[in-house]
Design a protein around this motif. Structure first.
Motif, PDB file in Angstrom:
ATOM      1  N   VAL A   1       0.827  -1.209   0.000  1.00  0.00           N
ATOM      2  CA  VAL A   1       0.000   0.000   0.000  1.00  0.00           C
ATOM      3  C   VAL A   1       0.862   1.260   0.000  1.00  0.00           C
ATOM      4  CG1 VAL A   1      -1.750   1.285   1.298  1.00  0.00           C
ATOM      5  CG2 VAL A   1      -1.906  -1.212   1.109  1.00  0.00           C
ATOM      6  N   ALA A   2       1.952   1.238   0.760  1.00  0.00           N
ATOM      7  CA  ALA A   2       2.827   2.411   0.786  1.00  0.00           C
ATOM      8  C   ALA A   2       3.384   2.731  -0.600  1.00  0.00           C
ATOM      9  CB  ALA A   2       3.971   2.178   1.776  1.00  0.00           C
ATOM     10  N   THR A   3       3.809   1.708  -1.322  1.00  0.00           N
ATOM     11  CA  THR A   3       4.333   1.945  -2.670  1.00  0.00           C
ATOM     12  C   THR A   3       3.227   2.387  -3.616  1.00  0.00           C
ATOM     13  OG1 THR A   3       4.116  -0.449  -3.086  1.00  0.00           O
ATOM     14  CG2 THR A   3       6.296   0.378  -2.497  1.00  0.00           C
ATOM     15  N   TRP A   4       2.089   1.751  -3.535  1.00  0.00           N
ATOM     16  CA  TRP A   4       0.932   2.088  -4.375  1.00  0.00           C
ATOM     17  C   TRP A   4       0.555   3.545  -4.182  1.00  0.00           C
ATOM     18  CZ3 TRP A   4      -4.462  -0.598  -3.646  1.00  0.00           C
ATOM     19  CH2 TRP A   4      -5.140  -0.637  -4.858  1.00  0.00           C
ATOM     20  N   ASN A   5       0.558   3.984  -2.944  1.00  0.00           N
ATOM     21  CA  ASN A   5       0.126   5.340  -2.614  1.00  0.00           C
ATOM     22  C   ASN A   5       1.047   6.419  -3.167  1.00  0.00           C
ATOM     23  OD1 ASN A   5       0.286   7.634  -0.155  1.00  0.00           O
ATOM     24  ND2 ASN A   5      -1.779   7.051  -0.784  1.00  0.00           N
ATOM     25  N   THR A   6       2.292   6.074  -3.450  1.00  0.00           N
ATOM     26  CA  THR A   6       3.183   7.089  -4.025  1.00  0.00           C
ATOM     27  C   THR A   6       2.644   7.599  -5.361  1.00  0.00           C
ATOM     28  OG1 THR A   6       4.586   5.428  -5.136  1.00  0.00           O
ATOM     29  CG2 THR A   6       5.237   6.132  -2.900  1.00  0.00           C
TER      30      THR A   6
ATOM     31  N   ARG B   1       3.139 -10.592  -3.877  1.00  0.00           N
ATOM     32  CA  ARG B   1       2.643 -10.092  -2.602  1.00  0.00           C
ATOM     33  C   ARG B   1       2.072  -8.683  -2.744  1.00  0.00           C
ATOM     34  NH1 ARG B   1       7.123 -13.354  -0.756  1.00  0.00           N
ATOM     35  NH2 ARG B   1       6.357 -14.930   0.717  1.00  0.00           N
ATOM     36  N   MET B   2       2.696  -7.859  -3.572  1.00  0.00           N
ATOM     37  CA  MET B   2       2.177  -6.510  -3.777  1.00  0.00           C
ATOM     38  C   MET B   2       0.785  -6.554  -4.392  1.00  0.00           C
ATOM     39  SD  MET B   2       5.762  -4.779  -5.018  1.00  0.00           S
ATOM     40  CE  MET B   2       5.175  -3.123  -5.325  1.00  0.00           C
ATOM     41  N   ASP B   3       0.596  -7.410  -5.375  1.00  0.00           N
ATOM     42  CA  ASP B   3      -0.720  -7.520  -6.013  1.00  0.00           C
ATOM     43  C   ASP B   3      -1.772  -8.019  -5.021  1.00  0.00           C
ATOM     44  OD1 ASP B   3      -2.529  -7.760  -8.468  1.00  0.00           O
ATOM     45  OD2 ASP B   3      -2.562  -9.810  -7.690  1.00  0.00           O
TER      46      ASP B   3
ATOM     47  N   TYR C   1      -1.864  -7.888  -1.643  1.00  0.00           N
ATOM     48  CA  TYR C   1      -2.208  -6.976  -0.554  1.00  0.00           C
ATOM     49  C   TYR C   1      -2.878  -5.695  -1.054  1.00  0.00           C
ATOM     50  CZ  TYR C   1      -0.194 -10.016   2.896  1.00  0.00           C
ATOM     51  OH  TYR C   1       0.042 -11.089   3.724  1.00  0.00           O
ATOM     52  N   ARG C   2      -2.651  -5.328  -2.301  1.00  0.00           N
ATOM     53  CA  ARG C   2      -3.398  -4.213  -2.868  1.00  0.00           C
ATOM     54  C   ARG C   2      -4.847  -4.628  -3.114  1.00  0.00           C
ATOM     55  NH1 ARG C   2       1.166  -1.787  -7.102  1.00  0.00           N
ATOM     56  NH2 ARG C   2       2.558  -1.017  -5.457  1.00  0.00           N
ATOM     57  N   ARG C   3      -5.053  -5.829  -3.593  1.00  0.00           N
ATOM     58  CA  ARG C   3      -6.429  -6.308  -3.794  1.00  0.00           C
ATOM     59  C   ARG C   3      -7.133  -6.462  -2.463  1.00  0.00           C
ATOM     60  NH1 ARG C   3      -6.208 -11.123  -8.199  1.00  0.00           N
ATOM     61  NH2 ARG C   3      -8.468 -10.964  -7.891  1.00  0.00           N
ATOM     62  N   LEU C   4      -6.422  -6.932  -1.457  1.00  0.00           N
ATOM     63  CA  LEU C   4      -7.027  -7.049  -0.134  1.00  0.00           C
ATOM     64  C   LEU C   4      -7.406  -5.670   0.404  1.00  0.00           C
ATOM     65  CD1 LEU C   4      -7.723  -8.875   2.323  1.00  0.00           C
ATOM     66  CD2 LEU C   4      -5.383  -8.428   3.146  1.00  0.00           C
ATOM     67  N   TRP C   5      -6.543  -4.685   0.201  1.00  0.00           N
ATOM     68  CA  TRP C   5      -6.823  -3.313   0.635  1.00  0.00           C
ATOM     69  C   TRP C   5      -8.115  -2.812   0.013  1.00  0.00           C
ATOM     70  CZ3 TRP C   5      -4.641   0.090   4.061  1.00  0.00           C
ATOM     71  CH2 TRP C   5      -4.972   1.446   3.916  1.00  0.00           C
ATOM     72  N   ASP C   6      -8.249  -3.001  -1.292  1.00  0.00           N
ATOM     73  CA  ASP C   6      -9.458  -2.571  -1.982  1.00  0.00           C
ATOM     74  C   ASP C   6     -10.696  -3.313  -1.473  1.00  0.00           C
ATOM     75  OD1 ASP C   6      -8.668  -0.508  -3.584  1.00  0.00           O
ATOM     76  OD2 ASP C   6      -8.397  -1.724  -5.387  1.00  0.00           O
ATOM     77  N   ALA C   7     -10.510  -4.601  -1.176  1.00  0.00           N
ATOM     78  CA  ALA C   7     -11.652  -5.435  -0.771  1.00  0.00           C
ATOM     79  C   ALA C   7     -12.128  -5.146   0.641  1.00  0.00           C
ATOM     80  CB  ALA C   7     -11.279  -6.921  -0.895  1.00  0.00           C
ATOM     81  N   THR C   8     -11.217  -4.666   1.496  1.00  0.00           N
ATOM     82  CA  THR C   8     -11.586  -4.524   2.908  1.00  0.00           C
ATOM     83  C   THR C   8     -11.651  -3.076   3.344  1.00  0.00           C
ATOM     84  OG1 THR C   8      -9.259  -4.767   3.583  1.00  0.00           O
ATOM     85  CG2 THR C   8     -10.608  -6.754   3.511  1.00  0.00           C
TER      86      THR C   8
END
Length: 247
Positions: free
Chosen positions: A207-212, A236-238, A240-247
């Motif tokens: 999420v930290a990298t995605w948010n940049t 792992r990046m893919d 946990y980003r999908r999990l972030w969106d889902a939750t």
């Protein structure tokens, strides 16, 4: 699109926050997607920040207060001054910290320095907070269970989680606005710790990298990982980003 950032229109100061200010200036500095607000009370080293969660917002400032008190003896996070609630909502008052948000105008204009500080700061957080002593859980299973209790439909195509790389005490919301930077560009502290808990470090890193991308534009993800001291992990990046969106 839901908005998080500095308020775009005038904000009414909730009555409990006005009382807590004791006549000092109250400045709204942030609003989140669920209707929560953050106010700065006063200026200088004696300043305070007050978070407000209106009734029914789903925000849990009590959980954040507990986590801040646990983390504050181990790493730079806001010190809790007061927490309370009434029929209108809930509030959390903390002491101001040195530093400026990593998404201030200054640091948005210097993304290379800001992103490096995000990576080194996140690594420091992960190294300073002891997993064995942490009573808070931010695991995949816990997050999915909480989402389902809240009536969120988890996508059927969410894959099985990858094996844990390394358990750490994660920030839980490691977006750039939640890191403060010193004037010299080094990281100062972390804020907004309501989701802090034990999880794979990639739950934060993804999420930290995605948010940049949202705060500094494309091309900064590898710089954050380099500052943290780790190579990219696309799987792992893919996830946990999908999990972030889902939750």
């Amino acid at each position: 699109m839901l908005y998080s950032g500095p308020p775009l229109s005038p904000v009414r100061v909730p009555a409990p926050i006005a009382v807590l200010s004791e006549g000092r200036p109250v400045l709204p500095v942030w609003q989140n997607q669920l209707g929560g607000l953050t106010f700065r009370i006063g200026d200088g080293p004696d300043g305070l920040f007050a978070k407000w969660a209106p009734a029914g917002s789903g925000l849990d400032l009590a959980a954040e207060a507990v986590r801040l008190r646990w983390a504050a003896v181990r790493t730079p996070v806001p010190r809790v001054r007061e927490h309370g609630s009434d029929a209108s909502g809930e509030w959390l008052v903390t002491h101001a910290l040195p530093g400026e948000s990593a998404v201030s105008d200054r640091w948005k204009a210097e993304p290379a320095r800001a992103v490096r500080a995000l990576g080194t700061g996140l690594r420091a957080l992960h190294e300073r907070l002891p997993v064995a002593e942490c009573p808070f859980d931010w695991s995949v299973g816990r997050r999915l269970a909480r989402a389902r209790r809240a009536g969120i439909e988890v996508p059927a195509d969410l894959p099985e989680p990858p094996p844990v790389d390394r358990l750490v005490v994660c920030h839980g919301d490691p977006c750039a606005p939640n890191t403060l930077l010193h004037d010299d560009g080094s990281w100062s502290a972390h804020v907004d710790m309501g989701a802090l808990g034990v999880a794979d470090r990639w739950a934060d890193l993804a999420v930290a990298t995605w948010n940049t991308r949202w705060n500094y534009g494309p091309g900064w993800e590898d710089a954050l990982l380099d500052a943290y001291g780790i190579a990219p992990d696309p799987r792992r990046m893919d996830f946990y980003r999908r999990l972030w969106d889902a939750t």
